[in-house]
Write a protein that holds these residues in place. Structure first.
Motif, PDB file in Angstrom:
ATOM      1  N   ALA A 149      -2.378  22.466   3.817  1.00 20.31           N
ATOM      2  CA  ALA A 149      -3.894  22.373   3.723  1.00 20.31           C
ATOM      3  C   ALA A 149      -4.269  22.380   2.537  1.00 20.31           C
ATOM      4  CB  ALA A 149      -4.628  23.893   4.875  1.00 20.31           C
ATOM      5  N   ALA A 150      -4.182  22.750   1.511  1.00 18.95           N
ATOM      6  CA  ALA A 150      -5.088  22.930   0.488  1.00 18.95           C
ATOM      7  C   ALA A 150      -4.220  21.052  -0.399  1.00 18.95           C
ATOM      8  CB  ALA A 150      -4.451  23.472  -0.636  1.00 18.95           C
ATOM      9  N   ILE A 151      -3.297  20.904   0.228  1.00 17.79           N
ATOM     10  CA  ILE A 151      -2.770  19.919  -0.686  1.00 17.79           C
ATOM     11  C   ILE A 151      -3.069  18.472   0.314  1.00 17.79           C
ATOM     12  CG2 ILE A 151      -0.887  17.793  -0.652  1.00 17.79           C
ATOM     13  CD1 ILE A 151       1.402  21.012  -0.938  1.00 17.79           C
ATOM     14  N   THR A 152      -3.383  18.622   1.538  1.00 12.77           N
ATOM     15  CA  THR A 152      -4.392  17.106   2.564  1.00 12.77           C
ATOM     16  C   THR A 152      -5.290  17.618   1.992  1.00 12.77           C
ATOM     17  OG1 THR A 152      -2.856  18.082   3.884  1.00 12.77           O
ATOM     18  CG2 THR A 152      -4.009  16.599   4.499  1.00 12.77           C
ATOM     19  N   VAL A 153      -6.155  18.547   1.759  1.00 10.59           N
ATOM     20  CA  VAL A 153      -7.486  18.084   1.831  1.00 10.59           C
ATOM     21  C   VAL A 153      -7.616  17.319   0.971  1.00 10.59           C
ATOM     22  CG1 VAL A 153      -9.380  19.176   0.601  1.00 10.59           C
ATOM     23  CG2 VAL A 153      -8.260  20.112   2.428  1.00 10.59           C
ATOM     24  N   LEU A 154      -6.616  18.185  -0.417  1.00 12.88           N
ATOM     25  CA  LEU A 154      -7.175  17.531  -2.346  1.00 12.88           C
ATOM     26  C   LEU A 154      -6.518  15.588  -1.980  1.00 12.88           C
ATOM     27  CD1 LEU A 154      -7.605  17.960  -4.961  1.00 12.88           C
ATOM     28  CD2 LEU A 154      -5.064  18.336  -5.171  1.00 12.88           C
ATOM     29  N   MET A 155      -5.536  15.242  -1.045  1.00 12.60           N
ATOM     30  CA  MET A 155      -5.237  14.037  -0.600  1.00 12.60           C
ATOM     31  C   MET A 155      -5.612  12.705  -0.299  1.00 12.60           C
ATOM     32  SD  MET A 155      -0.887  13.880  -0.601  1.00 12.60           S
ATOM     33  CE  MET A 155      -0.930  14.431   1.231  1.00 12.60           C
ATOM     34  N   THR A 156      -5.868  13.765   0.972  1.00 10.67           N
ATOM     35  CA  THR A 156      -7.338  12.639   1.553  1.00 10.67           C
ATOM     36  C   THR A 156      -7.919  11.865   1.007  1.00 10.67           C
ATOM     37  OG1 THR A 156      -6.567  14.530   3.124  1.00 10.67           O
ATOM     38  CG2 THR A 156      -8.065  12.320   3.872  1.00 10.67           C
ATOM     39  N   PRO A 157      -9.152  12.784   0.477  1.00 12.70           N
ATOM     40  CA  PRO A 157     -10.094  11.434  -0.189  1.00 12.70           C
ATOM     41  C   PRO A 157      -8.980  10.553  -0.906  1.00 12.70           C
ATOM     42  CG  PRO A 157     -10.206  13.948  -0.788  1.00 12.70           C
ATOM     43  CD  PRO A 157      -9.207  13.650  -0.075  1.00 12.70           C
ATOM     44  N   VAL A 158      -8.723  10.797  -2.036  1.00 15.39           N
ATOM     45  CA  VAL A 158      -7.508   9.882  -2.884  1.00 15.39           C
ATOM     46  C   VAL A 158      -6.781   8.904  -2.425  1.00 15.39           C
ATOM     47  CG1 VAL A 158      -6.647   9.308  -4.202  1.00 15.39           C
ATOM     48  CG2 VAL A 158      -7.596  11.400  -3.966  1.00 15.39           C
ATOM     49  N   LEU A 159      -6.230   9.253  -0.890  1.00 12.75           N
ATOM     50  CA  LEU A 159      -5.820   8.293  -0.384  1.00 12.75           C
ATOM     51  C   LEU A 159      -6.759   7.220   0.604  1.00 12.75           C
ATOM     52  CD1 LEU A 159      -2.962  10.601   1.772  1.00 12.75           C
ATOM     53  CD2 LEU A 159      -2.464   8.672   0.385  1.00 12.75           C
ATOM     54  N   ILE A 208       1.267  -1.539   0.442  1.00  9.43           N
ATOM     55  CA  ILE A 208      -0.325  -0.336   0.171  1.00  9.43           C
ATOM     56  C   ILE A 208       1.162   1.478  -0.169  1.00  9.43           C
ATOM     57  CG2 ILE A 208      -1.776   1.274   1.470  1.00  9.43           C
ATOM     58  CD1 ILE A 208      -2.884  -1.325   2.431  1.00  9.43           C
ATOM     59  N   CYS A 209       1.927   0.917   1.276  1.00  8.69           N
ATOM     60  CA  CYS A 209       3.037   2.221   0.501  1.00  8.69           C
ATOM     61  C   CYS A 209       3.180   2.647  -0.538  1.00  8.69           C
ATOM     62  CB  CYS A 209       4.150   2.348   1.662  1.00  8.69           C
ATOM     63  SG  CYS A 209       3.130   2.266   3.688  1.00  8.69           S
ATOM     64  N   PHE A 210       3.971   1.944  -1.252  1.00  6.79           N
ATOM     65  CA  PHE A 210       4.717   1.389  -2.426  1.00  6.79           C
ATOM     66  C   PHE A 210       3.802   1.762  -3.050  1.00  6.79           C
ATOM     67  CE2 PHE A 210       8.847   0.854  -1.023  1.00  6.79           C
ATOM     68  CZ  PHE A 210       8.416  -0.849  -0.555  1.00  6.79           C
ATOM     69  N   PHE A 211       2.432   2.136  -3.327  1.00  2.72           N
ATOM     70  CA  PHE A 211       1.386   2.457  -4.688  1.00  2.72           C
ATOM     71  C   PHE A 211       0.466   3.990  -3.984  1.00  2.72           C
ATOM     72  CE2 PHE A 211      -2.890   1.569  -4.127  1.00  2.72           C
ATOM     73  CZ  PHE A 211      -2.869   0.240  -3.396  1.00  2.72           C
ATOM     74  N   LEU A 212       0.628   4.238  -2.500  1.00  2.00           N
ATOM     75  CA  LEU A 212       0.329   5.229  -2.140  1.00  2.00           C
ATOM     76  C   LEU A 212       0.410   6.923  -3.223  1.00  2.00           C
ATOM     77  CD1 LEU A 212      -2.028   5.057  -0.190  1.00  2.00           C
ATOM     78  CD2 LEU A 212      -0.114   5.510   1.191  1.00  2.00           C
ATOM     79  N   PRO A 213       1.934   7.238  -3.593  1.00  2.00           N
ATOM     80  CA  PRO A 213       2.057   8.260  -4.244  1.00  2.00           C
ATOM     81  C   PRO A 213       1.065   8.426  -5.331  1.00  2.00           C
ATOM     82  CG  PRO A 213       3.950   6.812  -3.453  1.00  2.00           C
ATOM     83  CD  PRO A 213       2.646   6.202  -3.352  1.00  2.00           C
ATOM     84  N   MET A 214       0.204   7.551  -5.975  1.00  2.00           N
ATOM     85  CA  MET A 214       0.159   7.903  -6.870  1.00  2.00           C
ATOM     86  C   MET A 214      -1.583   8.442  -6.185  1.00  2.00           C
ATOM     87  SD  MET A 214      -0.601   4.738 -10.432  1.00  2.00           S
ATOM     88  CE  MET A 214      -2.399   4.206  -8.962  1.00  2.00           C
ATOM     89  N   ALA A 215      -2.107   8.543  -5.309  1.00  2.00           N
ATOM     90  CA  ALA A 215      -2.300   9.306  -4.983  1.00  2.00           C
ATOM     91  C   ALA A 215      -2.797  10.640  -4.832  1.00  2.00           C
ATOM     92  CB  ALA A 215      -3.035   9.154  -3.987  1.00  2.00           C
ATOM     93  N   VAL A 216      -0.807  11.118  -5.163  1.00  2.00           N
ATOM     94  CA  VAL A 216      -0.889  12.319  -4.414  1.00  2.00           C
ATOM     95  C   VAL A 216      -0.645  12.869  -6.227  1.00  2.00           C
ATOM     96  CG1 VAL A 216       1.437  13.699  -3.231  1.00  2.00           C
ATOM     97  CG2 VAL A 216       0.590  11.849  -2.564  1.00  2.00           C
ATOM     98  N   GLY A 217      -0.907  13.933  -6.597  1.00  2.00           N
ATOM     99  CA  GLY A 217      -0.856  14.750  -7.791  1.00  2.00           C
ATOM    100  C   GLY A 217       0.171  15.583  -7.771  1.00  2.00           C
ATOM    101  N   LEU A 218       0.513  15.518  -9.296  1.00  2.00           N
ATOM    102  CA  LEU A 218       2.162  15.906  -9.189  1.00  2.00           C
ATOM    103  C   LEU A 218       2.000  17.312  -8.828  1.00  2.00           C
ATOM    104  CD1 LEU A 218       3.191  16.162 -12.374  1.00  2.00           C
ATOM    105  CD2 LEU A 218       3.261  18.499 -10.961  1.00  2.00           C
ATOM    106  N   SER A 219       1.668  18.493  -8.604  1.00  2.00           N
ATOM    107  CA  SER A 219       1.674  19.793  -8.497  1.00  2.00           C
ATOM    108  C   SER A 219       1.414  19.795  -6.667  1.00  2.00           C
ATOM    109  CB  SER A 219       0.703  20.789  -8.709  1.00  2.00           C
ATOM    110  OG  SER A 219       0.029  20.264  -8.980  1.00  2.00           O
ATOM    111  N   SER A 220       0.740  19.016  -5.890  1.00  2.00           N
ATOM    112  CA  SER A 220       1.037  18.648  -4.234  1.00  2.00           C
ATOM    113  C   SER A 220       2.379  18.140  -4.645  1.00  2.00           C
ATOM    114  CB  SER A 220      -0.405  17.531  -4.330  1.00  2.00           C
ATOM    115  OG  SER A 220      -1.460  17.864  -4.580  1.00  2.00           O
TER     116      SER A 220
END
Lengths: 288, 440, 268
Positions: C237-247, A106-118
């Motif tokens: 804060a914005a990043i976390t808001v964005l990330m959380t549901p997807v995570l 899970i940890c390894f594919f979690l970065p996929m959930a973080v968008g590029l600019s984030s």
């Protein structure tokens, strides 16, 4: 008669959207880009005068372009093996049974959930040399944004982070698709993990690996968004890549001719690299 | 069926545009002000809307569009696509934007708006007014104006027995050397001075020589498109590079290109040069770690008396067919007035551009309480107002050309002469490209 | 050996997860926490102010809405076009079929990043800047997906379809009621991939949108523009808001996600 005609027209109609899109957003712009690179183009995008290969000639003696070329090729050289190594290691190391293994996965594919600019902004903050957490935790004082080598390394790190999610999934699936009985037999015959990898796993995941390599090469040659957000080409243009320069010249300076010339160069280079990769694949990879 | 759904969604997407019905005249103002400046912007807009705006039925809508560069990118995109109605009434842009904006049809020169209202242009600080003058016409209203200062760690100065800030580059070299701190293993933990010259700094360092020197022809681009640089043939670049190299050779200079504020605030370097607009931020970041001092931007040599130029941004007016010219001007007049510039200055540290501000009692009070601000103002008053910024194409690339060129000189031991010539060739090349694109 | 693998895997996974965990913590930092030297891991006094500011001072909801709309719209259109095309290429026999197929798939070799300038000019000429359609336009064609789908559809015997047609079933019904359900795993994977590709796109939406109201979240995030003064709080804060549901979604759905990525289409 009418129905037959309508019937034979049907497939063409069904694929029309795809063909239309391919023409409008792929082939036409490609031809335009090639054309633009052979002309002088005004600031409004009009082709003014045919100059043949003159733009390319001026491009290749431009020191900034040479830097971009060198940077992009070097980045590809660093990024591809590092990325493949990390993603493959992640897949292999978590290729076990158990709850901990699942957690790892899970940890390894979690970065996929973080968008590029984030992801880029997080990296920008944590790698700040003075108030960032990375230097603090590791007890070092690397100037991530001021030292050309460190900046390039940072770019590689950024690239890996953006890519590991999907590549891990692919490699993980490829490993799991290896028939269990083959593994059993090999282990019974006394193969150690290294031999297992070299003679059984590697050949059988090779097709996926080739796919990973191909996309990595393509992504590396085209890298632009991390440069835009993290380093803006700095320090001293050491992270200026080809597509980033294309953005600067073509979009910021309005120099469409030069931008198109750069785009053409990138396309051909990438094409050649991928072709080389396919040649290697043809000779060495096993398909079922 | 699927096709029908797809078609409807496509049509829906294509039609997604903004519609704004408006009885009151709404003036849109695109700006890049965030953080403290952003708050000050809101305050100013609110002040206008509730006073002059309420009277004359005008409402100003300030839209944050990202960094100064982004505001320009947006404006350019609209200008190129020829859809004027999408233009804002006002846009706050910086020096890098000038080339793209000054010749467009849709631009309304600020001087026209001012004169038709009987406004006295002399009320604006000459240096500020000249910074937005093109072919003798003021085409924008200076707004977020700043100059550069030398920031130094006063506590370190006191500890090192250094009485006053260096005035010239030679003095800077000596002072910097005295401030270098090393740890037990000989690694530098604090450098004396950290900088790699940016275009903005070079404008001053080159332009101030001999009381005024031009960096490019066409009066630094204020009289027309520059065709070539002058800094090589008039020797100012070589002069500067020689001093800079000497500074580097003392070992006290750190080639830092990014995050100099952070380096200074964390004590990693004892001196930096930075904009006056960074003053508030730097003070907050430093906190009570040490005492901050500011001084005049160092002179290249004793003859470099030109001082500094006004940098920063200006407000530009566009004709978007909405007939809002007068309304837009009302706001610009308001924003550049004595009191508003005072409020703006207090909140952001940007220069008041209106003469009246300087004689307001509130201003004198503020300066008395914040002596650091006084340094910047005095410096500008002592400068030659003819010293202006450069309006050049490919600003980004030129910035990198300078930085890379200077770095190469320092680390690859090239001569100032050679470096200056190389820079001349590269930058002239960018000018040539630009002229070619104009069809010349 | 097993435990060595476990240890190494855990170390690597902690490194990978660290930036995500840090951003969660940082979203509660005060300005002083950000500029503190030495840098902090945890907030000294957790505050919700960043979240409040992120929503109040910017148009975050609008950005998010734009991203969600473009990604969903784009995903639906893309899948429709891809599935229809793949279906046609698999089950129909018509003149020029193979050539046209190669023509479409060959566009994989033309990376859209190199065509940015030309595509931008096209969109501008079509007056589609600042529209949802403009943003998703270049993502609607997915040659790789069409290729993968066709590979998959080929494994379904043509006889099924013939039987269905004889029984009076139209193509549409065959597609929606039979083929897609069978290919659920593939379709879901490609749909998720389409969604996240469009959602994560940065450079193209940056070029194509000028109005703040049309910005997508990826572009909007970088424009929260507080980084000049190290005022990173609202951004995190914005990043976390964005990330959380997807995570959360990823963690909950990890099993289906892992299983749906089969190697059938990448080669083996």
């Amino acid at each position: 008669m009418n129905r037959h005609w309508k019937h034979s027209l049907k497939p063409y109609l069904l694929i029309l959207p795809a063909l239309f899109l391919a023409g409008l957003f792929a082939y036409r712009p490609f031809v335009i880009t090639l054309l633009n690179s052979l002309y002088t183009v005004s600031i409004n995008g009009q082709r003014i005068a045919f100059v043949g290969l003159d733009n390319f000639r001026r491009l290749f003696v431009n020191e900034s372009f040479q830097t971009s070329l060198s940077n992009t090729l070097r980045f590809t050289l660093y990024f591809v093996p590092v990325n493949v190594f990390i993603c493959l290691s992640a897949a292999l190391l978590s290729h076990r049974e158990g709850k901990l293994a699942t957690l790892n996965q899970i940890c390894f594919f979690l970065p996929m959930a973080v968008g590029l600019s984030s992801a880029m902004m997080i990296l920008k903050m944590i790698f700040n040399p003075f108030i960032g957490i990375v230097n603090q935790l590791l007890g070092i004082s690397v100037e991530w944004f001021n030292n050309p080598n460190a900046a390039m390394a940072l770019l590689v790190i950024a690239g890996v982070y953006l890519d590991i999610g999907i590549k891990f999934l692919l490699l993980h699936a490829a490993l799991r698709n290896i028939p269990a009985n083959l593994v059993e037999v090999a282990t019974l015959e006394g193969a150690n993990p290294l031999q297992l990898f070299k003679y059984l796993q590697l050949p059988l995941i090779a097709p996926t690996l080739v796919f990973v390599l191909a996309t990595n090469i393509k992504d590396a040659m085209l890298i632009s968004s991390p440069v835009l957000i993290l380093t803006e080409g700095g320090p001293f243009r050491s992270t200026q890549t080809l597509v980033y320069q294309m953005y600067l010249e073509g979009f910021k300076s309005g120099n469409y001719a030069m931008g198109s010339a750069i785009a053409t160069v990138v396309f051909f280079l990438t094409f050649l690299l991928l072709l080389a990769l396919l040649q290697i694949e043809r000779r060495r990879v096993y398909y079922q | 069926m699927i096709i029908l759904i797809s078609l409807t969604t496509v049509l829906f997407a294509a039609g997604q545009r903004e519609i704004k019905p408006d009885p009151v005249r709404t003036v849109t103002w695109w700006h890049p002000n965030s953080g403290l400046a952003g708050q000050a912007t809101q305050a100013m807009v609110q002040a206008f809307n509730s006073t002059v705006g309420a009277e004359k039925n005008i409402r100003v809508e300030a839209v944050y569009q990202g960094k100064a560069n982004d505001v320009l990118t947006k404006a350019k995109a609209i200008l190129q696509s020829d859809s004027r109605r999408d233009l804002p009434d006002l846009a706050q842009l910086d020096g890098a934007a000038v080339l793209d904006i000054r010749d467009v049809d849709a631009l309304i020169p600020m001087e026209d708006l001012a004169l038709s209202d009987g406004y006295d242009l002399d009320a604006i600080l000459e240096a500020a007014r000249l910074s937005v003058t093109y072919k003798d016409k003021m085409i924008a209203m200076p707004f977020n104006s700043s100059t550069i200062l030398l920031y130094y760690n006063k506590t370190a100065f006191d500890q090192g027995g250094i009485a006053r800030a260096p005035r010239t580059l030679d003095e800077l070299a000596v002072t910097a050397q005295a401030l270098v701190q090393k740890d037990a293993r000989g690694n530098v933990i604090r450098s004396g001075f950290a900088n790699v010259p940016t275009t903005y700094e070079l404008i001053a360092w080159l332009g101030q020589q001999n009381h005024l020197s031009y960096i490019t022809d066409q009066e630094n681009g204020h009289a027309g498109n520059p065709t070539r640089v002058l800094f090589h043939e008039n020797g100012t670049m070589v002069n500067f590079l020689t001093k800079w190299k000497a500074l580097y050779d003392t070992g006290a200079l750190e080639n830092l290109t990014s995050d100099r504020n952070g380096a200074f605030a964390s004590g990693r370097t004892a001196m930096i040069v930075a904009s006056t607009s960074n003053l508030t931020t730097i003070l907050s970041m430093v906190g009570d770690r040490f005492e901050v001092g500011v001084a005049n931007f160092p002179m290249v040599d004793e003859h470099a008396t030109g001082g500094v130029n006004v940098g920063g941004g200006a407000i530009w007016a566009f004709d978007n067919g909405s007939g809002n010219r007068d309304a837009a001007w009302e706001f610009v007049k308001f924003a550049s007035s004595g009191e508003q510039q005072l409020a703006w200055h207090i909140a952001t540290g940007y220069f008041p551009i209106h003469r009246d501000t300087y004689s307001l009692p509130a201003f004198e009070e503020h300066i008395a309480k914040n002596p650091l601000f006084k340094v910047a103002i005095d410096q500008l008053m002592q400068s030659n107002p003819q010293l202006q910024g450069i309006w050049v194409p490919s600003a980004y690339q030129i910035y990198y050309a300078f930085q890379t060129g200077i770095l190469k000189m320092l680390t690859e031991n090239r001569s100032p002469e050679e470096t200056s010539r190389a820079l001349e060739a590269e930058i002239n090349g960018y000018f040539a490209e630009y002229l070619r694109m104009q069809g010349q | 050996m097993k435990s060595l693998k476990a240890i190494l895997a855990t170390i690597l996974s902690l490194i990978i997860v660290f930036p995500i965990a840090y951003s969660l913590s940082a979203s509660f930092f005060s300005w002083a926490d950000f500029t503190a030297i030495p840098a902090r891991l945890l907030p000294s006094q957790p505050t919700f102010e960043n979240y409040i500011r992120a929503f109040r001072e910017t148009n975050l909801e609008q950005f998010l809405l734009n991203s969600l709309i473009t990604a969903s719209l784009g995903m639906m259109l893309r899948m429709t076009i891809s599935i229809t095309a793949a279906y046609t290429f698999t089950f129909f026999n018509f003149k020029g079929r193979d050539i046209l197929f190669i023509l479409i798939v060959a566009t994989m070799l033309l990376p859209s990043d190199t065509l940015l300038l030309a595509n931008y000019t096209t969109i501008r000429a079509l007056r589609l800047t600042d529209t949802y359609l403009g943003i998703i336009s270049t993502s609607l064609l997915a040659p790789a997906h069409i290729f993968m789908l066709r590979q998959y559809f080929k494994t379904v015997s043509g006889e099924y379809r013939e039987a269905a047609i004889i029984e009076g079933c139209s193509d549409t019904r065959f597609l929606t009621l039979l083929l897609i359900p069978i290919s659920k795993a593939v379709v879901v994977t490609l749909a998720i991939h389409s969604f996240s590709t469009i959602f994560n796109d940065y450079l193209w939406p940056l070029l194509v949108t000028n109005k703040a109201s049309m910005r997508t979240i990826q572009v909007g995030l970088t424009m929260l523009g507080f980084s000049e003064n190290f005022d990173y709080g609202p951004q995190f804060a914005a990043i976390t808001v964005l990330m959380t549901p997807v995570l959360v979604a990823f963690i909950l759905m990890h099993k289906p996600i892992q299983e749906s990525v089969s190697t059938r289409f990448t080669g083996r």
